[in-house]
Design a protein around this motif. Structure first.
Motif, mmCIF file in Angstrom:
data_model
loop_
_atom_site.group_PDB
_atom_site.id
_atom_site.type_symbol
_atom_site.label_atom_id
_atom_site.label_comp_id
_atom_site.label_asym_id
_atom_site.label_seq_id
_atom_site.Cartn_x
_atom_site.Cartn_y
_atom_site.Cartn_z
ATOM 1 N N LEU A 10 0.833 -1.196 0.000
ATOM 2 C CA LEU A 10 0.000 0.000 0.000
ATOM 3 C C LEU A 10 0.872 1.253 0.000
ATOM 4 N N VAL A 11 1.944 1.240 0.814
ATOM 5 C CA VAL A 11 2.854 2.387 0.867
ATOM 6 C C VAL A 11 3.493 2.619 -0.491
ATOM 7 N N PHE A 12 3.958 1.556 -1.134
ATOM 8 C CA PHE A 12 4.609 1.687 -2.428
ATOM 9 C C PHE A 12 3.634 2.222 -3.473
ATOM 10 N N PHE A 13 2.410 1.703 -3.449
ATOM 11 C CA PHE A 13 1.419 2.148 -4.426
ATOM 12 C C PHE A 13 1.090 3.621 -4.228
ATOM 13 N N VAL A 14 0.907 4.026 -2.972
ATOM 14 C CA VAL A 14 0.581 5.418 -2.688
ATOM 15 C C VAL A 14 1.734 6.333 -3.080
ATOM 16 N N ALA A 15 2.978 5.902 -2.811
ATOM 17 C CA ALA A 15 4.141 6.718 -3.166
ATOM 18 C C ALA A 15 4.206 6.937 -4.667
ATOM 19 N N ALA A 16 3.988 5.881 -5.432
ATOM 20 C CA ALA A 16 4.025 6.019 -6.885
ATOM 21 C C ALA A 16 2.879 6.885 -7.381
ATOM 22 N N ALA A 17 1.692 6.682 -6.808
ATOM 23 C CA ALA A 17 0.537 7.461 -7.236
ATOM 24 C C ALA A 17 0.710 8.939 -6.914
ATOM 25 N N LEU A 18 1.243 9.227 -5.715
ATOM 26 C CA LEU A 18 1.469 10.621 -5.329
ATOM 27 C C LEU A 18 2.530 11.275 -6.208
ATOM 28 N N GLY A 19 3.554 10.501 -6.558
ATOM 29 C CA GLY A 19 4.592 11.045 -7.428
ATOM 30 C C GLY A 19 4.037 11.400 -8.788
ATOM 31 N N LEU A 20 3.215 10.522 -9.337
ATOM 32 C CA LEU A 20 2.601 10.791 -10.634
ATOM 33 C C LEU A 20 1.643 11.969 -10.534
ATOM 34 N N ALA A 151 18.446 8.123 -4.805
ATOM 35 C CA ALA A 151 18.086 9.353 -5.512
ATOM 36 C C ALA A 151 17.424 9.040 -6.843
ATOM 37 N N PHE A 152 17.948 8.054 -7.557
ATOM 38 C CA PHE A 152 17.373 7.677 -8.850
ATOM 39 C C PHE A 152 15.961 7.129 -8.666
ATOM 40 N N ALA A 153 15.786 6.252 -7.672
ATOM 41 C CA ALA A 153 14.462 5.681 -7.419
ATOM 42 C C ALA A 153 13.454 6.762 -7.042
ATOM 43 N N ARG A 154 13.851 7.691 -6.172
ATOM 44 C CA ARG A 154 12.942 8.768 -5.770
ATOM 45 C C ARG A 154 12.521 9.607 -6.971
ATOM 46 N N SER A 155 13.434 9.832 -7.900
ATOM 47 C CA SER A 155 13.096 10.647 -9.064
ATOM 48 C C SER A 155 12.036 9.986 -9.934
ATOM 49 N N LEU A 156 11.886 8.663 -9.786
ATOM 50 C CA LEU A 156 10.875 7.913 -10.542
ATOM 51 C C LEU A 156 9.675 7.541 -9.669
ATOM 52 N N SER A 157 9.604 8.101 -8.469
ATOM 53 C CA SER A 157 8.525 7.802 -7.512
ATOM 54 C C SER A 157 8.513 6.329 -7.120
ATOM 55 N N LEU A 158 9.694 5.721 -7.072
ATOM 56 C CA LEU A 158 9.841 4.340 -6.635
ATOM 57 C C LEU A 158 10.530 4.323 -5.271
#
Length: 231
Positions: A10-20, A151-158
């Motif tokens: 759930l955390v991973f999904f929300v992080a990606a969704a919020l990033g997008l 840093a690379f992962a954060r830039s992709l909302s991962l």
């Protein structure tokens, strides 16, 4: 699925969704003069691709992987690691099916799959390359020291995190007895190496393959560079 695994998913999904969502809000809607986005079935496209901060990963052949090395191709990025027991091998096996469908596309514009290791402690570039190429020889594989990977992962909302196994440090005394919890989403980079879309599991391989073929054939984004790349 355990409560911890469910919570992390759930955390991973929300992080990606919020990033997008944040990227869409920051960039705003496409301008009236912008070309219409092609219809896709499995990939959610962003109205305006997100430019990534500069990055430098190391490929399995020892050469650096930068944004310039990815230009000229649509690239699917997947975060994983070689000791992954289930999600990674399953996803890579599925995506190998899409890669076989892309084989008909000329190499200069053929879509790519990039596996980025979230476990630099155990995954050397060479080991990661052998692992990735066991699924498909065209797969790009890269890793880097932990700060650069984060840093690379954060830039992709991962996101990813190290999690001790039940028999890990403090129990068995084995420092390498751990796992990595990580985002399972796929991130799409456009031919200018910008974040252009995401796909969430469960994956429809045929739809992903069709989406990448459609995007490659479209003129929505003009490839900025074509050429040879390392693995």
């Amino acid at each position: 699925m355990s409560k911890r695994a469910l919570l992390l998913s759930l955390v991973f999904f929300v992080a990606a969704a919020l990033g997008l969502w944040a990227s869409l809000q920051f960039n705003g809607p496409a301008s009236p003069a912008a070309p219409a986005l092609p219809e896709t079935r499995a990939i959610t496209l962003m109205h305006t691709p997100r430019t990534l901060p500069a990055f430098a990963l190391q490929q399995s052949d020892g050469t650096p992987l930068t944004a310039d090395e990815l230009k000229g191709h649509w690239t699917v990025v997947f975060l994983g690691f070689t000791h992954c027991p289930d999600v990674c091998p399953t996803t890579l096996a599925q995506l190998a099916g899409a890669q076989k469908q892309w084989a008909q596309v000329p190499e200069a514009s053929r879509p790519r799959l990039l596996l980025v290791s979230a476990d630099p402690e155990r995954d050397t570039p060479e080991l990661l390359g052998k692992y990735a190429h066991a699924f498909h020889p065209d797969t790009l594989a890269a890793t880097a020291p932990l700060p650069q990977l984060q840093a690379f992962a954060r830039s992709l909302s991962l996101v990813f995190m190290k999690v001790p196994n039940k028999s890990g440090p403090g129990t068995s005394g084995a420092p390498n007895d751990y796992s990595i919890d990580h985002s399972a989403a796929l991130v799409l980079l456009d031919p200018q190496a910008r974040m252009a879309g995401v796909a969430q599991p469960p994956f429809d391989v045929n739809a992903i393959a069709a989406d990448l073929m459609t995007l490659t054939e479209s003129n929505t984004v003009v490839p900025a560079k074509a050429g040879t790349h390392g693995r």
